[in-house]
Design an enzyme around this catalytic site. Structure first.
Site, short mmCIF file in Angstrom:
data_model
loop_
_atom_site.label_atom_id
_atom_site.label_comp_id
_atom_site.label_asym_id
_atom_site.label_seq_id
_atom_site.Cartn_x
_atom_site.Cartn_y
_atom_site.Cartn_z
N ASP A 349 -7.21 0.99 5.72
CA ASP A 349 -7.25 2.01 4.68
C ASP A 349 -8.23 3.11 5.06
O ASP A 349 -9.31 2.85 5.61
CB ASP A 349 -7.60 1.42 3.33
CG ASP A 349 -6.36 1.17 2.49
OD1 ASP A 349 -5.38 1.90 2.69
OD2 ASP A 349 -6.38 0.27 1.65
N THR A 350 -7.86 4.32 4.70
CA THR A 350 -8.54 5.52 5.15
C THR A 350 -8.19 6.63 4.16
O THR A 350 -7.16 6.55 3.50
CB THR A 350 -8.00 5.90 6.55
OG1 THR A 350 -8.28 4.85 7.46
CG2 THR A 350 -8.60 7.19 7.06
#
Length: 530
Positions: A349-350
């Site tokens: 996740d980013t």
């Protein structure tokens, strides 16, 4: 042109400024910052700080940051590496002696010193116009007064309840009576608000020295980590020279290793001479793209690491000789099962943010905690959620990406820019951990080779060849006949755990003076302009 009888999003158009993020509160913070006289960099950091609060599963001040910045939209692009380093007392041999063959997600050894806050402060010093306190004010307000949990953010949160419940501090700061906060509920993070207030008042030293650093180091040491106050005080990101390659009449710019931006460029080179055809989802086209992805990723895992520990020859990676040799390994209609394998971490996740201001300064900005909610570890008093970026290290002695004192791991997060005739045309990025290099090539090939608009390119069903095998993830919107055609070529076709990645992009039209923005439907966010 968009078919308005079909579901979808319109492109957003404006003249003065544009921001595209994966959360509406962040996009609004960016636009507000621009209206207050901030630069694209001020707005990008403001948006990112808000997302560190309202989208904690994707990013946080306990993570890392990379950026590309084009002053006044010229091709004199600067790049910044805000990745953190392993503790100086950490070695691969020591971890192997502890019985480890890889680094567990929630282990203290998966937590490198977070580089994001230092990156923000350096980038604002050099490219901002507003004081840090003003830039961080929207994030502090959200953490203090509360924010409404958005649909995608809340869904991701619920998936990680078990991880967060395994850490007493994470449970206290990020769960409500042992459960993820409900979608539509109001959530607050008072400890994080206090930490952000300290950073706003005192700058990077508030995070890397003093009480906040002491809180983080004491906690990490209690988990068996070898982190010290000296490791935190020494944290410093640095400017690096961008790398680029030509594609479809444009120049594509990426950050250099230890990031995987060079792998995106390799995939583009492998696809450069492939005719576009009429259908961007043609099985033959997808097959070639998937094989190009598998080949480039196999090279990535063999050679990419911290260039300070082992030189990474970018010229060789983008050379005609290597690209031609890889191209010859793409077999006629069948999966090449002799590509070297490795065992990667799972999807990550980013948050990716892009902003263009009235002076056409362009920020391509990415901040990450790696896996959803990172390591799942949170410091007790400061409320800092730690990433698990160190999980990307290998424990193999002599490998370029082996963990070692002060080393940075191979990074998956990669901001991008595209120039033509000396000026930026696109500022763009893709989220989704491992997917990002393929995602860059996928997005650009659809826009530059097929002539699709940015929003339509983002809306296409996605496929991703998991590195280290021949398993291909495909979204449920991909036509069944296409899935079967790829299966017939030898792939193991499987659905992903959830939608593959996300994306944001802004296009500058220098002739009309307009900006066009797009934001992926797979996330909660939007593009906004004024």
């Amino acid at each position: 042109m968009r078919n308005f009888e079909q579901p979808g999003r319109s492109l957003v158009r404006s003249t003065h400024g544009m921001a595209a993020t994966s959360h509406p509160a962040a996009s609004l913070a960016a636009i507000d910052t621009l209206r207050q006289g901030g630069t694209a960099m001020d707005a990008a950091v403001a948006a990112c700080a808000v997302q560190c609060v309202v989208e904690p599963g994707s990013t946080g001040i306990g993570g890392d940051c990379f950026a590309l910045y084009a002053p006044r939209g010229t091709d004199r692009i600067v790049a910044f590496d805000g990745s953190g380093r392993a503790p100086m007392a950490t070695t691969a041999a020591a971890l192997r002696d502890m019985g480890m063959s890889s680094i567990p997600r929630s282990s203290a050894h998966a937590i490198t010193v977070p580089g994001a806050v230092d990156a923000w402060c350096q980038l604002l010093r050099d490219h901002g116009a507003l004081p840090l306190s003003q830039v961080l004010a929207p994030a502090i307000e959200a953490a203090t007064q509360g924010y409404v949990v958005a649909e995608r953010a809340g869904t991701d949160w619920a998936k990680q309840e078990k991880l967060l419940a395994g850490d007493d501090n994470a449970q206290r700061h990020l769960l409500v009576q042992g459960r993820a906060p409900a979608i539509g509920s109001v959530h607050r993070q008072q400890a994080l608000a206090a930490t952000l207030q300290a950073i706003a008042a005192q700058g990077r030293d508030a995070f890397y020295t003093g009480a906040i650093a002491g809180d983080m180091v004491d906690y990490l040491q209690s988990l068996g980590g070898r982190h010290t106050l000296q490791d935190f005080a020494a944290c410093q990101g640095h400017y690096v020279t961008p790398i680029s390659t030509g594609f479809a009449g444009h120049e594509v710019h990426e950050c250099p290793p230890a990031g995987q931006g060079v792998i995106a460029l390799m995939i583009l080179r492998l696809l450069q001479d492939l005719p576009a055809g009429h259908n961007p989802l043609d099985p033959d086209r997808l097959f070639r793209e998937l094989e190009a992805c598998r080949l480039a990723y196999s090279v990535r895992d063999a050679v990419i690491g911290d260039p300070a520990g082992a030189a990474v020859d970018v010229d060789w990676l983008l050379s005609d000789g290597l690209i031609d040799a890889l191209r010859q390994q793409i077999l006629d209609g069948r999966v090449n099962r002799d590509i070297p394998a490795f065992t990667p971490p799972t999807h990550s996740d980013t948050v990716y943010i892009t902003v263009v201001d009235k002076d056409r300064n362009c920020a391509s900005f990415i901040n990450s905690v790696f896996s959803p909610f990172g390591s799942g570890r949170v410091s007790p008093a400061s409320g800092v959620l730690f990433h698990n970026r160190g999980q990307s290290f290998t424990l193999a002695e002599g490998h370029p990406n082996a963990i070692g004192p002060g080393k940075r791991p191979m990074h998956t997060i990669i901001p991008g820019m595209v120039t033509r005739d000396g000026r930026v045309r696109f500022s763009f990025g893709v989220m989704g951990g491992q997917y990002q290099a393929m995602g860059h090539a996928w997005f650009l090939s659809r826009v530059l080779q097929y002539g699709m608009d940015m929003q339509a390119a983002m809306a296409l069903p996605r496929v991703f060849a998991r590195p280290g095998g021949w398993t291909v993830e495909h979204e449920g919107t991909l036509a069944p006949a296409t899935v079967e055609a790829l299966r017939a070529r030898g792939y193991d076709m499987v659905p992903p755990d959830w939608a593959i990645g996300g994306a944001q992009a802004i296009e500058i039209d220098w002739e009309t003076g307009t900006l066009t923005g797009a934001s992926d439907h797979r996330k909660d966010g939007c593009a906004l302009g004024y």
